[in-house]
Write an enzyme that holds these catalytic residues in place. Structure first.
Site, mmCIF file in Angstrom:
data_model
loop_
_atom_site.group_PDB
_atom_site.id
_atom_site.type_symbol
_atom_site.label_atom_id
_atom_site.label_comp_id
_atom_site.label_asym_id
_atom_site.label_seq_id
_atom_site.Cartn_x
_atom_site.Cartn_y
_atom_site.Cartn_z
ATOM 1 N N ASP A 96 0.848 -1.180 0.000
ATOM 2 C CA ASP A 96 0.000 0.000 0.000
ATOM 3 C C ASP A 96 0.889 1.237 0.000
ATOM 4 O OD1 ASP A 96 -2.319 1.590 0.416
ATOM 5 O OD2 ASP A 96 -3.177 -0.022 1.630
ATOM 6 N N ASP A 197 -2.890 4.520 -2.643
ATOM 7 C CA ASP A 197 -3.928 5.141 -1.825
ATOM 8 C C ASP A 197 -4.370 6.487 -2.425
ATOM 9 O OD1 ASP A 197 -5.224 4.987 0.905
ATOM 10 O OD2 ASP A 197 -4.190 6.905 1.163
ATOM 11 N N GLU A 249 -6.520 3.512 -5.857
ATOM 12 C CA GLU A 249 -7.761 3.767 -5.118
ATOM 13 C C GLU A 249 -8.267 5.131 -5.548
ATOM 14 O OE1 GLU A 249 -9.619 4.308 -0.662
ATOM 15 O OE2 GLU A 249 -7.750 5.244 -1.244
ATOM 16 N N HIS A 323 -10.943 -2.486 4.219
ATOM 17 C CA HIS A 323 -10.772 -1.996 5.592
ATOM 18 C C HIS A 323 -11.511 -0.680 5.855
ATOM 19 C CE1 HIS A 323 -8.072 0.131 3.034
ATOM 20 N NE2 HIS A 323 -7.874 1.021 3.990
ATOM 21 N N ASP A 324 -12.148 -0.112 4.838
ATOM 22 C CA ASP A 324 -12.883 1.143 5.026
ATOM 23 C C ASP A 324 -14.398 0.940 4.965
ATOM 24 O OD1 ASP A 324 -10.537 2.699 5.130
ATOM 25 O OD2 ASP A 324 -10.473 2.908 2.947
#
Ligand code: GLC
Length: 550
Positions: A96, A197, A249, A323-324
């Protein structure tokens, strides 16, 4: 066919995956310990959320040193071992890269604060307006103004996320060179994947102005210069290899931009995550609300992205969970009455689409939202900010908790449920986030239901490898306006596949197209195998797929 078209990627959230030290937090050795489990599942690549040195204000998305391992996750040697072990088992790692911002604890920000001009140019510093108010009226994605005072200099620095996450100034070529160094560092170690990200936010305009909507997203999202920056990063780093998988993302993006980011001719990224399909239960576009999901809207969005990206030769990352996000089975199904059907129907819906599927830890065993009772059970910074804001807006405690229980990012961050033993076998210490109460039945080791769901995932993963039509065929929706079914066709030169998914807990009828009534065979489904008939009756949350040779 691109190399990533038949891959399946697993997301491990290291902090919650497996603790090997007893400190209540997962670590890199924990991921290594579980490699046999992941190899058995059949995934090709493991995306690890940030494990770099960080004050952990935003669970590692506030990076203080990009080329390090935070001691709470282990050492660089542990990382190297993990990478090597994964490779031995035929899996690669995806890291990430949080390149839009650094932690304010990063050396660069600290040097900037100490007055070093060079590093001040690494960030986005601006004077207040003449009336002394913030440089612009932009709002942070975690609530409140997007600007914070830059020590006592009178200036402000931009932070689109938390105050401790300062946005980097990508217009500065030195910043871009630093980013190249970071990506190269990990490439040279043998990392084969990168998840970038919020990468569509890196291109801020030279001149920052007030937003007419008082929020500002449109002024810094998908700017043409973001594409230029990504192309440059590609050219100088991963573009020099032929086996690297990248995923961007994309916060609030469009199909048009999605194509630009992921069409191979653009030399930007392999694929993108977009989120529109995960906002269909936001009332008036607001996250902190409760609303049953809008199924027609969900289908419209999935269809628009499937067809649109295909037309423009772009590529989607396929996912329900990360994870969000709250757990998708709690959100789009009925994990209480139909846990197996819900989990497998949702999985099949995306695994048979055009794109690269991502599995978020625990999804493959049917993990659910934890339904915490108290605000003190939550850790996430976005949740805590929302709690404060909703309080200020006059909501009562009960109402706030109800919405947080549905929407908090902690819903998916709970420890992986490995066993029926204490703390779900995740840790011998006190877990940093409470384990959901259902771990005695939903767990890897002894959960019957969990095993059944996992077996289904294994089959879906294998099908993608066996059938080129799944990994690279065309996509076309059928009967898109059906009240409870999402059905689509996939096709390549050899096969056609028909996928029919019932998104509701009641029987639904599907009129099978004439040409499917002969010559089709059952491919996979979450109910007993049967043949196609003119009027196909689907059971609650049933998913079924048929294949035909051409
Ligand atoms: C991404 C991450 C999220 C993080 C944010 C800021 O959306 O997935 O967890 O809070 O970026 O880095």
């Amino acid at each position: 066919m691109e190399k990533f078209h038949d891959k399946v990627i697993y997301q491990a959230y290291p902090k919650s995956f497996k603790d090997t030290t007893g400190n209540g937090m997962g670590d890199l050795n924990g991921v290594r310990e579980k490699l046999p489990y992941l190899a058995d599942l059949g995934v090709d690549m493991i995306w690890l959320n940030p494990f770099y040195q960080s004050p952990q204000n935003d669970n590692g998305y506030d990076v203080a040193d990009y080329c390090s391992v935070d001691p709470m996750f282990g050492t660089m040697e542990d990382f190297d071992d993990l990478l090597a072990e994964a490779k031995k088992r035929g899996m690669d790692l995806m890291l990430d890269m949080v390149l839009n911002h650094t932690s304010t604890a990063h050396e660069w920000f600290q040097k900037a604060l100490a007055g070093e001009k060079k590093y001040q140019d690494y960030y986005i510093l601006r004077e207040p307006k003449e009336d002394g108010s913030y440089p612009t009226n932009w709002v942070s994605k975690f609530g409140g103004p997007a600007w914070a005072p830059f020590a006592d200099t009178g200036k402000y620095y931009l932070h689109l996320f938390d105050e401790t996450q300062a946005d980097l100034n990508w217009r500065n070529p030195e910043v871009r060179e630093e980013m190249v160094k970071v990506v190269k560092f990990w490439l040279e170690k043998g990392v084969k994947g990168f998840r970038f990200d919020v990468i569509n936010l890196i291109g801020k305009d030279e001149e920052l102005i007030d937003a007419t909507d008082g929020v500002g997203k449109y002024l810094y999202t998908d700017r043409p210069i973001a594409h230029e920056f990504i192309r440059e990063l590609n050219e100088k780093t991963y573009g020099q290899y032929d086996d690297i998988i990248t995923v961007g993302e994309m916060s609030s993006t469009t199909v048009e931009n999605g194509i630009k980011y992921s069409n191979p001719e653009q030399n930007e990224l392999s694929m993108i995550f977009s989120f529109h399909h995960l906002k269909v239960d936001y009332k008036d576009g607001e996250k902190w609300t409760i609303m049953p999901f809008d199924f027609q809207e969900l289908k419209k969005i999935l269809d628009e992205w499937q067809a649109g990206m295909s037309d423009g030769n772009g590529w989607n990352a396929l996912f329900w969970n990360n994870h969000d996000q709250p757990r998708s089975n709690s959100r789009f199904g009925d994990p209480k009455n139909y846990p197996f059907e819900t989990a497998t129907m949702l999985a099949q819906t995306i695994h048979l689409l055009r794109g690269t599927p991502y599995i978020y830890q625990g999804e493959e065993i049917g993990m659910t939202n934890p339904n915490y009772e108290n605000i003190s059970d939550y850790v996430d910074i976005e949740t805590k900010n929302a709690y404060r804001e909703l309080k200020e807006n006059g909501w009562d405690e009960k109402e706030i908790l109800e919405v947080i229980r549905e929407k908090s990012r902690d819903n998916s961050r709970t420890p992986m449920q490995w066993a029926e033993s204490e703390h779900a076998g995740f840790t011998t210490g006190e877990p940093w986030l409470k384990v959901p109460e259902n771990y005695r039945t939903i767990n890897v080791k002894s959960g019957k239901l969990s095993n059944e769901i996992r077996d289904y995932y294994k089959q879906l993963i294998q099908l993608r490898k066996e059938y080129a039509v799944i990994s690279r065929g065309t996509y076309r929706a059928i009967q898109l306006d059906h009240a409870s079914i999402y059905a689509y066709l996939r096709e390549d030169e050899r096969h056609e596949v028909l996928v029919v998914n019932n998104f509701y807990g009641k029987i639904a009828l599907f009129e099978v197209p004439e040409e499917w009534l002969q010559g089709a065979s059952h491919l996979i489904g979450n109910h007993p195998e049967r043949n196609l008939e003119k009027s196909l009756e689907l059971q609650p949350y049933e998913t079924i797929a048929f294949v035909k040779k051409k």
